[in-house]
Design an enzyme around this catalytic site. Structure first.
Site, PDB file in Angstrom:
ATOM      1  N   ASP A   1      -4.801  -8.111  -4.145  1.00 19.99           N
ATOM      2  CA  ASP A   1      -4.993  -9.178  -3.166  1.00 19.99           C
ATOM      3  C   ASP A   1      -5.264 -10.511  -3.839  1.00 19.99           C
ATOM      4  O   ASP A   1      -4.836 -11.546  -3.337  1.00 19.99           O
ATOM      5  CB  ASP A   1      -6.141  -8.810  -2.214  1.00 19.99           C
ATOM      6  CG  ASP A   1      -5.655  -7.864  -1.132  1.00 19.99           C
ATOM      7  OD1 ASP A   1      -4.592  -8.135  -0.554  1.00 19.99           O
ATOM      8  OD2 ASP A   1      -6.317  -6.843  -0.889  1.00 19.99           O
TER       9      ASP A   1
ATOM     10  N   CYS B   1      -9.937  -2.958 -10.256  1.00 17.97           N
ATOM     11  CA  CYS B   1      -9.399  -1.764  -9.587  1.00 17.97           C
ATOM     12  C   CYS B   1      -8.052  -2.046  -8.918  1.00 17.97           C
ATOM     13  O   CYS B   1      -7.499  -1.191  -8.249  1.00 17.97           O
ATOM     14  CB  CYS B   1     -10.400  -1.212  -8.569  1.00 17.97           C
ATOM     15  SG  CYS B   1     -10.770  -2.369  -7.256  1.00 17.97           S
TER      16      CYS B   1
ATOM     17  N   HIS C   1       0.810  -1.221   0.000  1.00 18.92           N
ATOM     18  CA  HIS C   1       0.000   0.000   0.000  1.00 18.92           C
ATOM     19  C   HIS C   1       0.843   1.271   0.000  1.00 18.92           C
ATOM     20  O   HIS C   1       0.420   2.294  -0.522  1.00 18.92           O
ATOM     21  CB  HIS C   1      -0.999  -0.020   1.160  1.00 18.92           C
ATOM     22  CG  HIS C   1      -2.178  -0.885   0.854  1.00 18.92           C
ATOM     23  ND1 HIS C   1      -2.323  -2.154   1.351  1.00 18.92           N
ATOM     24  CD2 HIS C   1      -3.253  -0.678   0.044  1.00 18.92           C
ATOM     25  CE1 HIS C   1      -3.436  -2.687   0.871  1.00 18.92           C
ATOM     26  NE2 HIS C   1      -4.024  -1.819   0.088  1.00 18.92           N
TER      27      HIS C   1
ATOM     28  N   GLU D   1     -11.391 -10.524  -4.435  1.00 15.80           N
ATOM     29  CA  GLU D   1      -9.944 -10.461  -4.219  1.00 15.80           C
ATOM     30  C   GLU D   1      -9.388 -11.645  -3.434  1.00 15.80           C
ATOM     31  O   GLU D   1      -8.250 -11.619  -2.988  1.00 15.80           O
ATOM     32  CB  GLU D   1      -9.523  -9.121  -3.599  1.00 15.80           C
ATOM     33  CG  GLU D   1     -10.448  -8.540  -2.579  1.00 15.80           C
ATOM     34  CD  GLU D   1     -10.048  -7.136  -2.150  1.00 15.80           C
ATOM     35  OE1 GLU D   1      -9.013  -6.611  -2.576  1.00 15.80           O
ATOM     36  OE2 GLU D   1     -10.795  -6.570  -1.338  1.00 15.80           O
TER      37      GLU D   1
HETATM   38  C1  PEP Z   1      -6.764  -4.860  -4.490  1.00 16.87           C
HETATM   39  O1  PEP Z   1      -6.539  -5.672  -3.594  1.00 16.87           O
HETATM   40  O2  PEP Z   1      -6.505  -5.056  -5.686  1.00 16.87           O
HETATM   41  C2  PEP Z   1      -7.346  -3.549  -4.148  1.00 16.87           C
HETATM   42  C3  PEP Z   1      -7.688  -2.684  -5.079  1.00 16.87           C
HETATM   43  O3  PEP Z   1      -7.457  -3.247  -2.830  1.00 16.87           O
HETATM   44  P1  PEP Z   1      -6.215  -2.752  -1.943  1.00 16.87           P
HETATM   45  O4  PEP Z   1      -5.038  -2.566  -2.845  1.00 16.87           O
HETATM   46  O5  PEP Z   1      -6.614  -1.491  -1.282  1.00 16.87           O
HETATM   47  O6  PEP Z   1      -6.030  -3.872  -0.972  1.00 16.87           O
HETATM   48 MG    MG Z   2      -7.451  -5.367  -1.680  1.00 19.97          MG
END
Ligand code: PEP
Ligand code: MG
Length: 605
Positions: free
Chosen positions: A478, A525, A213, A454
């Site tokens: 994920d 996403c 992140h 995910e």
């Molecule tokens: C993902 O897991 O692809 C996602 C968009 O959520 P995050 O990156 O915030 O875990």
């Molecule tokens: Mg995620």
């Protein structure tokens, strides 16, 4: 860059140039001065061996404040130990630590360090190290065995003070003495979200990977970053000149004048390519054979909504609300309502997908994730946390429902594994709607509810999820992590994190088919959506919406506009038959080079 920094760049280029390889986390090239934070607090004494680092006069107050804070933290630490020892052992043992306190309070020592900073213009750790070295050598060389033994106490206390100076990450980040390249062992998402773009030119860390992140945040904050660089902390010193190449994942220490010049040129060229791509941002997002693709933005900071138009985003495909919770307090329903409704109003008719709280894993709030888990990515994360503590979830659901009357808001639940979790969430949502009706508060009755896919379990039951909700959004960050059993933030296994493995493509294909059968829309996403090399494959698999960090939208649109859907479909079919990531990568690379060579060379992250 300021003048005195430029001077010091020229002065220091005589030192040996060193190239360090890491993982490209956020595009861009920066040349600047290193500021090392959180430097190996477990072995602070090794710092004695490094050569002293100079500062400019304007940095003196900052270094003095750091030294004061390190003394204060050490004083508190020793007092606490002393009190504990008094209870668990006896007064005599506690006496050792009282003696340690005397060392911290030693006026002469303090005066000498202050003079080292003020008069000799040294960093706090350099001034302190030099003086301690002298003290320790002097004490160790006396004949008296009692005094000789006291050297161990001095070393102990000095280690603590130095540990605080070098490991004083957060406060240091809050008080940077001007523009710096931050070098740290680790920057957590809560450290990163607090970085001030004005002062942080770029960062380089020992840990981390492309979809951790902190890396995602760096891209969204447009701070060039290289992560996962083994041993960088032992190689960089405060004040070193360095280049961060966030395109190639390379860090160059003490570059030669030739290297500096080459990089300045390279950055200018890249900026030109990017600006050319930006001119396409108002054009239709459609392939050469007329396949329309929605390109939306991922947002973590509501203040960035201003950028949506500039980058040509069609609404917000993912608003990561957890960053509202990583500040100093848990936001109230009213505070959340303000943020969500402002975002909805700004986007007009375009959809704004607000994701419910996804804390846990590497996004740790000291206010909420107060139990330290041995394996947080498999722990009480996301909706599991929200279902365990409904008082966190309910104000958020109310705020999202209420904000829905100001625009086209959709609600999305992350990290589900089984449909019964969704059933529980939908039940809570219905109760909240009932409460709002009773309270006669306006809200979006028909708000669309989506689910993030995910986890492999959710991917394989995508058909069942699709029957129960209005849209699916694939969180590939994920999905790849849990399918490949590879921690997305661990640089040691980064090469095993394989988004293009045919297994992932098959899962995506299955999710898309399930959504099609249920007649609902499906987007991606995760970070895969932002990678120009992956885009044709994803579209070829049937995905029609991609959501990504705003800065990635321009290259993505260029790729969409340069390809034919029918060709991408053929490439995707071939990719599904491959047996390794390497084979798929080869197909994807060749295709990208053919349709958009400029983007392919840029290597945007
Ligand atoms: C993902 O897991 O692809 C996602 C968009 O959520 P995050 O990156 O915030 O875990
Ligand atoms: Mg995620």
């Amino acid at each position: 860059m300021k003048i005195e920094q430029e001077n010091s760049i020229t002065e220091q280029t005589a030192v040996q140039e060193t190239v360090l390889k890491g993982i490209a986390a956020a595009s861009g090239i920066e040349i600047g001065i290193a500021l090392v934070v959180g430097n190996a607090p477990d072995q602070p004494l090794s710092f004695y061996e490094t050569s002293p680092v100079s500062i400019s006069e304007q940095d003196v107050p900052f270094e003095l404040a750091r030294f004061e804070a390190a003394l204060e933290a050490t004083r508190n630490e020793i007092t606490e130990i002393c009190n504990k020892v008094k209870v668990s052992l006896d007064e005599n043992e506690a006496g050792i630590f009282e003696a340690h306190l005397l060392i911290v309070e030693d006026k002469k020592l303090k005066k000498e360090v202050v003079s080292g900073i003020q008069d000799k213009l040294l960093t706090a750790e350099s001034a302190f190290s030099l003086i301690m070295q002298r003290y320790i050598t002097a004490i160790s060389s006396v004949a008296d065995p009692y005094l000789k033994e006291r050297a161990a106490d001095v070393v102990d206390v000095a280690g603590r003070i130095l540990g605080h100076l070098l490991g004083w990450k957060r406060s240091l980040l809050d008080h940077l003495p001007g523009q710096r390249i931050v070098v740290a062992k680790e920057l957590t998402p809560s450290d990163t979200v607090m970085l001030d773009r004005e002062n942080v030119q770029a960062f380089a860390t020992e840990t981390g990977a492309k979809t951790s992140h902190s890396a995602i945040l760096a891209r969204s904050m447009r701070i060039p970053a290289v992560v996962g660089i083994p041993g960088i902390l032992s190689k960089v010193h405060n004040g070193d000149v360095m280049i961060i190449d966030g395109y190639q994942g390379v860090v160059i220490l003490n570059p030669t004048p030739q290297t500096l010049e080459a990089y300045a040129l390279k950055e200018a060229e890249n900026a030109k390519i990017y600006n050319d791509l930006l001119t396409e941002s108002t054009q239709r997002s459609e392939t050469l054979d007329g396949y329309r693709v929605a390109l939306a933005a991922n947002l973590d900071d509501p203040n960035k909504a201003d950028e949506l138009e500039k980058y040509g985003a069609f609404g917000v495909g993912l608003f990561r609300t957890e960053y509202l919770f990583l500040k100093d307090h848990i936001p109230t329903e009213e505070e959340q309502y303000e943020v969500y409704s402002a975002l909805a109003s700004r986007c007009g008719a375009a959809p704004v997908v607000i994701r419910t709280l996804d804390l846990g894993g590497d996004k740790i709030s000291s206010l909420i994730n107060f139990v330290q888990e041995p394996n947080p990515f498999l722990g009480l994360r996301s909706v599991r946390l929200c279902l365990a503590y409904p008082h966190l979830l309910k104000p958020q659901l109310r705020a999202i429902l209420r904000a829905g009357v100001h625009g086209n808001i959709c609600m999305m639940f992350p990290m589900l594994t089984c449909v019964d979790e969704l059933d529980d969430l939908l039940r809570i949502l219905e109760q909240i709607k009932e409460d709002l009706r009773r309270e006669k508060i306006r809200f979006a009755e028909d708000i669309k509810v989506g689910v993030m896919i995910e986890t492999p379990a959710a991917a394989l039951s995508a058909d069942q999820f699709a029957e129960r909700c209005d849209f699916l959004s694939i969180g590939t960050n994920d999905l790849v992590q849990y399918t490949m059993a590879v921690d997305r933030g661990n640089e040691r296994v980064a090469s095993l994190y394989r988004p293009l493995h045919p297994v992932i493509l098959r899962l995506i294909r299955h999710i898309v088919k399930s959504a099609e059968q249920a007649g609902i829309w499906v987007s991606i996403c995760g970070e895969m959506a932002a990678d120009p090399m992956y885009i044709p494959l994803l579209l070829g698999l049937g995905v029609r919406e991609l959501s990504m960090s705003p800065v990635s939208l321009a290259p993505a649109k260029h790729v969409v506009r340069s390809m034919k859907y029918i060709d991408a479909e053929a490439v995707a079919e071939r990719a599904l038959l491959c047996s390794s990531q390497e084979e798929v990568q080869e197909l994807a690379q060749v295709f990208l080079r053919m349709i958009a060579p400029g983007v392919s060379d840029l290597n945007i992250t």
